[in-house]
Design an enzyme around this catalytic site. Sequence first.
Site, mmCIF file in Angstrom:
data_model
loop_
_atom_site.group_PDB
_atom_site.id
_atom_site.type_symbol
_atom_site.label_atom_id
_atom_site.label_comp_id
_atom_site.label_asym_id
_atom_site.label_seq_id
_atom_site.Cartn_x
_atom_site.Cartn_y
_atom_site.Cartn_z
ATOM 1 N N HIS A 93 0.833 -1.216 0.000
ATOM 2 C CA HIS A 93 0.000 0.000 0.000
ATOM 3 C C HIS A 93 0.859 1.253 0.000
ATOM 4 C CE1 HIS A 93 -3.916 2.032 1.060
ATOM 5 N NE2 HIS A 93 -3.035 3.010 1.214
ATOM 6 N N HIS A 119 1.422 5.474 -1.982
ATOM 7 C CA HIS A 119 0.903 6.573 -2.827
ATOM 8 C C HIS A 119 2.081 7.218 -3.540
ATOM 9 C CE1 HIS A 119 -3.258 6.607 -1.217
ATOM 10 N NE2 HIS A 119 -2.645 6.039 -0.195
ATOM 11 N N GLN A 154 -9.719 9.464 -4.743
ATOM 12 C CA GLN A 154 -9.393 10.114 -3.462
ATOM 13 C C GLN A 154 -10.545 10.966 -2.909
ATOM 14 O OE1 GLN A 154 -5.979 10.816 -1.376
ATOM 15 N NE2 GLN A 154 -7.892 10.954 -0.233
ATOM 16 N N HIS A 196 -9.311 1.752 0.153
ATOM 17 C CA HIS A 196 -9.188 2.421 1.440
ATOM 18 C C HIS A 196 -10.542 2.229 2.111
ATOM 19 C CE1 HIS A 196 -5.758 4.289 -0.463
ATOM 20 N NE2 HIS A 196 -5.448 4.935 0.641
ATOM 21 N N GLU A 220 -11.122 4.132 7.093
ATOM 22 C CA GLU A 220 -9.930 4.780 7.657
ATOM 23 C C GLU A 220 -10.389 5.928 8.559
ATOM 24 O OE1 GLU A 220 -7.080 6.453 4.943
ATOM 25 O OE2 GLU A 220 -5.565 6.720 6.515
ATOM 26 N N ASP A 261 2.410 3.183 2.903
ATOM 27 C CA ASP A 261 1.390 4.210 2.668
ATOM 28 C C ASP A 261 1.987 5.531 2.174
ATOM 29 O OD1 ASP A 261 -1.156 5.231 2.415
ATOM 30 O OD2 ASP A 261 -1.570 5.365 4.557
ATOM 31 N N TRP A 285 0.770 13.761 4.019
ATOM 32 C CA TRP A 285 0.284 13.090 5.220
ATOM 33 C C TRP A 285 1.393 12.726 6.193
ATOM 34 C CZ3 TRP A 285 -1.447 12.275 0.256
ATOM 35 C CH2 TRP A 285 -2.797 12.593 0.020
HETATM 36 FE FE FE2 Z 1 -3.456 5.096 1.532
#
Ligand code: FE2
Length: 424
Positions: free
Chosen positions: A56, A58, A151, A209, A212, A308, A314
Site C-alpha cells: 500500500h 501513494h 481520493q 481504502h 480509515e 502508505d 500526510w
Molecule cells: Fe493510503
Amino acid sequence: MDLVIRNATLADGRRNIDIGVEGERIVAVETGLAARGAHEIDAAGDLVTPPFVDAHFHMDATLSYGLPRVNESGTLLEGIALWGELKPQLVQEALIERALHYCDWAVGRGLLAIRTHVDICDDRLLAVEALLEVRRRVAPYIDLQLVAFPQDGLLRSPGAFDNLKRAIGMGVDVVGGIPHFERTMAQGAESVRLLCEFAAGQGLRVDMHCDETDDPMSRHIETLAHETWRTGLQGRVAGSHLTSMHSMDNYYVSKLIPLMRESGVAAIANPLINITLQGRADTYPKRRGMTRVPELMAAGIDVAFGHDCVMDPWYGLGSGDMLEVAHMGLHVAQMTGQEAMRQCFLAITETPARILGLEGYGLAPGCQADFVLLGASSPVEAIRLRAARRAVVRRGAIIAEAPRAVSSLHLPGRPDSTDFRIRR
Ligand code: FE2
C-alpha cells in the site's frame, strides 16, 4: 551457474543453504551445492529473503513534502485538503522524477514490488499517465502495480467513476475506492457495490481504502466482504487501513472477522500512518487506531503491512524501508512473541506478494532470482536492526549493495568496532 550464494540462512530457519541461479531463475536451494558459480557471494550465515513487498503506497504524492506547504495539524483531513491544493499544480515531469527517485530508494532497501494507489479524481489523469510511464521505466527492477483511487470519493466527486474506468482502460491494474469518504454511509455502501461489480466484470483485483476513521460504527468492511462474496471475487480483494476495527464493538468484530475469512478478503494495515493519523481527536486515553492485526492473522486472514506515505502531505518521514514498517507494526500491535515477530516479517514479504498476485515470488527452484541478502541472521534480527541490505538481486543481477552497519569505537579496553549483533 551464473550466481551462487553460499552459506545463507533462510527466513524459515534453514541454515547452511546454497542458492544457485541460472539466468533469471533460481535453480537450486540446498546444502552443499556442488556446482560452482561464475560469481559467488559468501553470505556467512546471514539471512537471504525474497524481496520486500509494499502492499500500500501513494507514489503520485511521494517526496512532495512541503509542496505547497507542510501539514501543520498532521491530520488526515488536512493532508487530503493539502493534496487538493497541490493537485492542480502537479507537473508530469516532476511527478515522474519524484517517483523514480523514490524507486531508487526502494531498490536500495530491497523493496522490489510496490502496489501504489493513484488518484483519478483529476480529469486530466495526469498522475495516471505519469505513473504508467514510471511503471514502464522501472519494470526491469520493480514490479509496480497501480490502483485507480478516487481520493475525493467515487460518488462524491463528479466524474470520478468515469475517470476510474478511463484509468483502467489506460492500463491501471486494480480497482480502488474510499467508501468512508462518501457523503453518507449508504453512498459508501453503494460505491463498494458499484466498484466490486465493475471489477468482477473486468476480471480485476480490488483494493479499497476502507473505514480509515476512528468511527466504531463505520461498517464498510462488512459491505466489502459481502460484495466480494456476492460478485465471486474471493481471494482478489483487500481492505486497506480498516482502522475503525480498532474501535468497534467486540461482539460485532466476532462476527465480522469470520465474514472476512469466508469472503477471502485480505487486510492491509499501515502502521506508521495509522499510529500518527488515528486517534487525533482523542484526549486521553488516546487510541492507537491500527486494525486488529493479530486477531485477523489468527483467523487465517492475509494481513500485510504497507508504508502508505513517504514525505508527502500526510507524513514527513520514511525512506522506503519495509523493515521500519514492520518494526512499527510489531510495536503498535504488541506482537513481541518470537512467532508473532516472524509473522510481522511475513507481512512485508510473502503475504503482500500473495495479495498482489506476484508470479514466481519466493526462494525455491523455479522462482524468479529476486532476493535480498541482509546483514542479520534471522527475520527478527533484521527487524530489530533494520539490517543493511548487503546485496539486492533482481533477475539474477546484483542491483544494489550496502556495507554492514558497523561503528568504529575509540574506547579504552574495548574492541575497535561493533556491529550491533549478538555474538554467540
Ligand atoms: Fe493510503
